[in-house]
Design a protein around this motif. Structure first.
Motif, PDB file in Angstrom:
ATOM      1  N   PRO A 195       0.768  -1.116   0.036  1.00  0.00           N
ATOM      2  CA  PRO A 195       0.063  -0.145  -0.194  1.00  0.00           C
ATOM      3  C   PRO A 195       0.686   1.202   0.245  1.00  0.00           C
ATOM      4  N   GLU A 196       1.961   1.355   0.816  1.00  0.00           N
ATOM      5  CA  GLU A 196       2.829   2.730   0.916  1.00  0.00           C
ATOM      6  C   GLU A 196       3.394   2.866  -0.361  1.00  0.00           C
ATOM      7  N   GLU A 197       3.924   1.832  -1.145  1.00  0.00           N
ATOM      8  CA  GLU A 197       4.223   2.223  -2.609  1.00  0.00           C
ATOM      9  C   GLU A 197       3.161   2.664  -3.686  1.00  0.00           C
ATOM     10  N   LEU A 198       2.104   2.154  -3.719  1.00  0.00           N
ATOM     11  CA  LEU A 198       0.977   2.626  -4.501  1.00  0.00           C
ATOM     12  C   LEU A 198       0.651   3.834  -4.114  1.00  0.00           C
ATOM     13  N   GLN A 199       0.748   4.192  -2.766  1.00  0.00           N
ATOM     14  CA  GLN A 199       0.244   5.781  -2.272  1.00  0.00           C
ATOM     15  C   GLN A 199       1.296   6.558  -2.774  1.00  0.00           C
ATOM     16  N   ALA A 200       2.581   6.110  -2.836  1.00  0.00           N
ATOM     17  CA  ALA A 200       3.568   7.213  -3.247  1.00  0.00           C
ATOM     18  C   ALA A 200       3.427   7.314  -4.652  1.00  0.00           C
ATOM     19  N   MET A 201       2.938   6.298  -5.483  1.00  0.00           N
ATOM     20  CA  MET A 201       2.825   6.606  -6.890  1.00  0.00           C
ATOM     21  C   MET A 201       2.044   7.587  -7.114  1.00  0.00           C
ATOM     22  N   LEU A 202       0.770   7.303  -6.528  1.00  0.00           N
ATOM     23  CA  LEU A 202      -0.281   8.246  -6.824  1.00  0.00           C
ATOM     24  C   LEU A 202      -0.147   9.677  -6.424  1.00  0.00           C
ATOM     25  N   GLY A 203       0.732   9.730  -5.100  1.00  0.00           N
ATOM     26  CA  GLY A 203       1.216  11.094  -4.701  1.00  0.00           C
ATOM     27  C   GLY A 203       2.167  11.683  -5.704  1.00  0.00           C
ATOM     28  N   THR A 204       2.916  10.704  -6.544  1.00  0.00           N
ATOM     29  CA  THR A 204       3.867  11.309  -7.580  1.00  0.00           C
ATOM     30  C   THR A 204       3.216  12.122  -8.678  1.00  0.00           C
ATOM     31  N   VAL A 205       1.780  11.463  -9.166  1.00  0.00           N
ATOM     32  CA  VAL A 205       1.266  12.093 -10.242  1.00  0.00           C
ATOM     33  C   VAL A 205       0.182  13.288  -9.877  1.00  0.00           C
ATOM     34  N   GLY A 206       0.145  13.578  -8.646  1.00  0.00           N
ATOM     35  CA  GLY A 206      -0.690  14.610  -8.197  1.00  0.00           C
ATOM     36  C   GLY A 206      -2.114  14.216  -7.657  1.00  0.00           C
ATOM     37  N   LEU A 207      -2.069  13.080  -7.177  1.00  0.00           N
ATOM     38  CA  LEU A 207      -3.408  12.549  -6.561  1.00  0.00           C
ATOM     39  C   LEU A 207      -3.223  12.348  -5.085  1.00  0.00           C
ATOM     40  N   GLU A 208      -4.371  12.461  -4.429  1.00  0.00           N
ATOM     41  CA  GLU A 208      -4.521  12.443  -3.038  1.00  0.00           C
ATOM     42  C   GLU A 208      -5.203  11.341  -2.605  1.00  0.00           C
ATOM     43  N   VAL A 209      -4.709  10.488  -1.841  1.00  0.00           N
ATOM     44  CA  VAL A 209      -5.423   9.111  -1.339  1.00  0.00           C
ATOM     45  C   VAL A 209      -6.267   9.608  -0.360  1.00  0.00           C
ATOM     46  N   GLU A 210      -7.679   9.182  -0.662  1.00  0.00           N
ATOM     47  CA  GLU A 210      -8.874   9.532   0.300  1.00  0.00           C
ATOM     48  C   GLU A 210      -8.866   8.291   1.252  1.00  0.00           C
ATOM     49  N   ASP A 211      -8.667   6.980   0.715  1.00  0.00           N
ATOM     50  CA  ASP A 211      -8.947   6.045   1.677  1.00  0.00           C
ATOM     51  C   ASP A 211      -8.114   4.888   1.260  1.00  0.00           C
ATOM     52  N   VAL A 212      -7.880   4.036   2.032  1.00  0.00           N
ATOM     53  CA  VAL A 212      -7.267   2.540   1.957  1.00  0.00           C
ATOM     54  C   VAL A 212      -7.813   1.557   2.858  1.00  0.00           C
ATOM     55  N   THR A 213      -8.389   0.668   2.075  1.00  0.00           N
ATOM     56  CA  THR A 213      -9.240  -0.477   3.112  1.00  0.00           C
ATOM     57  C   THR A 213      -8.785  -1.710   2.538  1.00  0.00           C
ATOM     58  N   GLY A 214      -8.441  -2.851   3.534  1.00  0.00           N
ATOM     59  CA  GLY A 214      -8.130  -4.008   3.345  1.00  0.00           C
ATOM     60  C   GLY A 214      -9.215  -4.885   2.706  1.00  0.00           C
ATOM     61  N   ILE A 215      -8.907  -6.035   2.123  1.00  0.00           N
ATOM     62  CA  ILE A 215      -9.744  -7.199   1.603  1.00  0.00           C
ATOM     63  C   ILE A 215      -9.230  -8.174   2.391  1.00  0.00           C
ATOM     64  N   ALA A 216      -9.854  -8.898   3.294  1.00  0.00           N
ATOM     65  CA  ALA A 216      -9.398  -9.930   4.289  1.00  0.00           C
ATOM     66  C   ALA A 216     -10.382 -11.338   3.912  1.00  0.00           C
ATOM     67  N   MET A 217      -9.663 -12.451   4.259  1.00  0.00           N
ATOM     68  CA  MET A 217     -10.246 -13.681   3.985  1.00  0.00           C
ATOM     69  C   MET A 217     -10.402 -14.390   5.472  1.00  0.00           C
ATOM     70  N   GLY A 218     -11.560 -15.033   5.730  1.00  0.00           N
ATOM     71  CA  GLY A 218     -11.901 -15.631   6.870  1.00  0.00           C
ATOM     72  C   GLY A 218     -12.767 -16.651   6.864  1.00  0.00           C
ATOM     73  N   PRO A 219     -12.773 -17.742   7.781  1.00  0.00           N
ATOM     74  CA  PRO A 219     -13.637 -18.905   7.463  1.00  0.00           C
ATOM     75  C   PRO A 219     -15.162 -18.597   7.797  1.00  0.00           C
ATOM     76  N   MET A 220     -15.496 -17.469   8.365  1.00  0.00           N
ATOM     77  CA  MET A 220     -16.559 -17.255   8.896  1.00  0.00           C
ATOM     78  C   MET A 220     -17.354 -16.265   7.494  1.00  0.00           C
ATOM     79  N   LYS A 221     -16.750 -15.117   7.245  1.00  0.00           N
ATOM     80  CA  LYS A 221     -17.156 -14.194   6.478  1.00  0.00           C
ATOM     81  C   LYS A 221     -16.688 -14.223   5.000  1.00  0.00           C
ATOM     82  N   GLY A 222     -15.475 -15.413   4.784  1.00  0.00           N
ATOM     83  CA  GLY A 222     -15.048 -15.245   3.434  1.00  0.00           C
ATOM     84  C   GLY A 222     -14.338 -14.127   2.931  1.00  0.00           C
ATOM     85  N   LEU A 223     -14.465 -13.594   2.019  1.00  0.00           N
ATOM     86  CA  LEU A 223     -13.785 -12.355   1.694  1.00  0.00           C
ATOM     87  C   LEU A 223     -14.550 -11.083   2.157  1.00  0.00           C
TER      88      LEU A 223
END
Length: 240
Positions: A195-223
């Motif tokens: 995530p930190e590398e992608l955020q740096a790329m976005l910043g380099t081209v003049g974009l501001e990150v609004e949000d970063v959220t994970g996608i996890a996998m669990g036995p009860m919830k799945g993805l």
């Protein structure tokens, strides 16, 4: 392919070979079918917040344009059209674009599908999406710069990609590909981006990150959406 293209020929051929059963939830793209509702949940929330929409509104993208980069056969493009957007979908694999066009026609949806890379698209769009794409392109930094050029003033960019961790390698490659849940050769761990590398790329081209959220996998919830970003994550950004 031009020198500035994001397309990697072997990647286009790999995904093109999956075209025939792309819309089969038990086929080669089964994991995308499981992932898609999670991506759509995130997208709807970010759309509502970014464009100040009523969360109960059926078509929050009415009057807006959307570009889905690496659209495949339309798993994301079709819901975007149903949310009201005028959708353009672009993918390097001609085979999946053919399937996308046929499926959209069956559904009565007007989506402008094109074969090529993001560099081949002209104009700007209110919403730009690139889900599970950046890990398959020739040059990630140049790809992000090309996405930025397609983003209209006041627009929203949403991306997703696997994180480069031992956990993502285990689940995505060792287990999912090893057990046939994902076609072998779909992923290259060295192309995964933290995530930190992608955020740096976005910043380099003049974009501001609004949000970063994970996608996890669990036995009860799945993805599911999570603060845990070890497996995969979504990023939304706008012009700084």
């Amino acid at each position: 392919m031009t020198n500035t293209s994001s397309i990697v020929d072997r990647e286009a051929a790999h995904f093109g070979s999956m075209a025939a059963d792309w819309w089969d939830p038990k086929g080669k793209s089964a994991m995308l079918h499981k992932l898609n509702p999670v991506r759509l949940q995130y997208l709807r929330d970010r759309i509502d917040q970014h464009f100040d929409c009523d969360e109960c509104q059926f078509r929050p993208l009415e009057g807006k344009s959307a570009l889905d980069v690496g659209c495949g056969a339309g798993l994301l493009a079709e819901p975007l059209a149903r949310l009201g957007a005028k959708v353009t979908g672009v993918d390097a694999a001609a085979e999946v674009i053919a399937v996308a066009r046929g499926h959209a026609e069956e559904q009565g949806l007007e989506i402008d599908y094109r074969v090529g890379g993001v560099e081949d698209v002209e104009g700007q769009f209110d919403l730009v999406t690139a889900m599970e794409v950046i890990e398959h392109v020739a040059e990630p930094t140049a790809f992000v710069a090309a996405l930025e050029k397609r983003l209209a003033p006041g627009g929203l960019l949403v991306m997703s990609t696997p994180n480069r961790t031992a956990w993502s390698k285990l689940l995505t490659i060792t287990l999912a590909e090893g057990m046939g849940k994902i076609p072998r050769g779909t992923h290259d761990y060295d192309q995964f981006i933290p995530p930190e590398e992608l955020q740096a790329m976005l910043g380099t081209v003049g974009l501001e990150v609004e949000d970063v959220t994970g996608i996890a996998m669990g036995p009860m919830k799945g993805l599911h959406l999570s603060d845990d970003m070890r497996l995969n994550y979504l990023v939304s950004a706008r012009r700084a």
